[in-house]
Scaffold this motif. Sequence first.
Motif, short mmCIF file in Angstrom:
data_model
loop_
_atom_site.label_atom_id
_atom_site.label_comp_id
_atom_site.label_asym_id
_atom_site.label_seq_id
_atom_site.Cartn_x
_atom_site.Cartn_y
_atom_site.Cartn_z
N GLU A 202 -25.20 -30.66 23.19
CA GLU A 202 -24.19 -30.53 23.94
C GLU A 202 -23.11 -31.49 23.48
O GLU A 202 -23.69 -32.73 23.25
CB GLU A 202 -24.33 -30.92 25.81
N ALA A 215 -16.15 -28.49 26.53
CA ALA A 215 -17.60 -28.75 26.08
C ALA A 215 -17.97 -27.73 24.94
O ALA A 215 -17.20 -26.62 24.75
CB ALA A 215 -18.41 -28.69 27.30
N LEU A 217 -21.75 -26.16 23.13
CA LEU A 217 -23.08 -26.27 22.88
C LEU A 217 -23.71 -25.69 21.64
O LEU A 217 -23.12 -24.54 21.41
CB LEU A 217 -23.88 -25.36 24.14
N TRP A 237 -21.08 -22.40 17.46
CA TRP A 237 -21.19 -23.04 18.79
C TRP A 237 -20.61 -22.13 19.90
O TRP A 237 -20.14 -21.07 19.75
CB TRP A 237 -20.34 -24.24 18.92
N HIS A 239 -18.32 -22.66 22.74
CA HIS A 239 -17.53 -23.41 23.18
C HIS A 239 -16.09 -23.13 24.09
O HIS A 239 -16.06 -21.86 24.25
CB HIS A 239 -16.74 -24.58 22.10
N VAL A 268 -22.31 -25.73 31.47
CA VAL A 268 -22.80 -27.13 31.22
C VAL A 268 -23.10 -28.10 32.39
O VAL A 268 -24.13 -28.81 32.44
CB VAL A 268 -21.58 -27.91 30.33
N ARG A 272 -26.39 -26.60 33.82
CA ARG A 272 -27.13 -27.45 32.84
C ARG A 272 -28.05 -26.64 31.84
O ARG A 272 -29.25 -27.19 32.02
CB ARG A 272 -27.72 -28.39 33.90
#
Length: 384
Positions: A202, A215, A217, A237, A239, A268, A272
Amino acid sequence: MTECKRPEPFRKPRPIWGAMLLCLSAMATSVSAEDGALQAEHSLLSGLGAVKTASFDQAVSQAQTLAKDMPEYKLAQLVKAELYAIRAGKADWIQQQRQRNQREAESLLSEAKVRWQQQENDGVNQDATWDALLAQYVLKTSDEPYLVIVDSEAHRLFLYRKNENGYQEVVNYYVSLGEKGTGKQVRGDLKTPIGIYKIEKELPDSKLPELYGVAALTLNYPNSWDKQKGRTGSGIWLHGTPRNTFSRAPLASRGCVVLNNPAMESLVFKYRLLPSTPVIIAQNIQRNFIERNDEDKQQVLSQINQWLRSQNDYRVDWGHVSVYAYPGEEGVYYVSFPIDEGRKLVEQYWQRQNEGRWQLVFETEQESKNAPSVSQNLALSGNP
């Protein structure tokens, strides 16, 4: 640097208002009362629903509120402006503004079209659609708490959560993909890859340029199969978007999978998603999927199980083995399992041969941080 870039909307002009109504009707099937990422669409849908029921003043009021609350939501701004124009009897002004802002208007239309097609494809039974989507690619899993499937044709990201009965769809989001579509082969081709990937890490807001939103990933493209096929590139990504942009056109990135910021925050912070979470990016998903491949699935599962039990080099708990159909590769299955007390991950690719049997054609061992350590082409060595 990732392969993403700022939006490049479509250029061919088309009427918008009718398509937006269809788009926002489609959004009703995606809204969850507990999911804040979709509340803006829900508000806009309510406003246009008022138009369809001839409650025009109510529609204008709702559009005003949403446009004020979310100035970055350009679709809401357009709806408000066109409702004002309709109320004033200035249809010519609407056409003039569409032509004057052709690229941005076409961008909104393209998103509307994608959302409407998604609604039509899903039909009345979304549960059946989600189950079919999962069954098409997932044969068995290990202990992954979540699975992600990106339907590149529908421009939707589906998140599945593990429960006592398997996996259940918990949310889905609109996504933008590569400017040139899917099927990435080389660096800079502006395409999103098709395949099975893992989240690597992350990247928080504080470490990202504004372009990538709240954010990101990162994904492990190119994976071991991509490298075996000679595919190049990097920086793919999941994002978000810049804060002055609520959502982007369906084809607007340099290859990344782009969500709006509320959706990215949910992935995120609410769900999670951990490193190693599988992300399946697929194309041409069969909407009316029939379990006609059940026999093949059972055969490949049986052969993989037998092969693992016969190998002295591996002592593998079958419950820790994951098997997925590999998207975009006819007759290819991806297998992964941990070894050395979880310090390494073995990835295998099995492929159906002409005579109908299944063969292990490629294998790689990776350290826990996804760094390849040993690779061998088993098809060339003649191993079964």
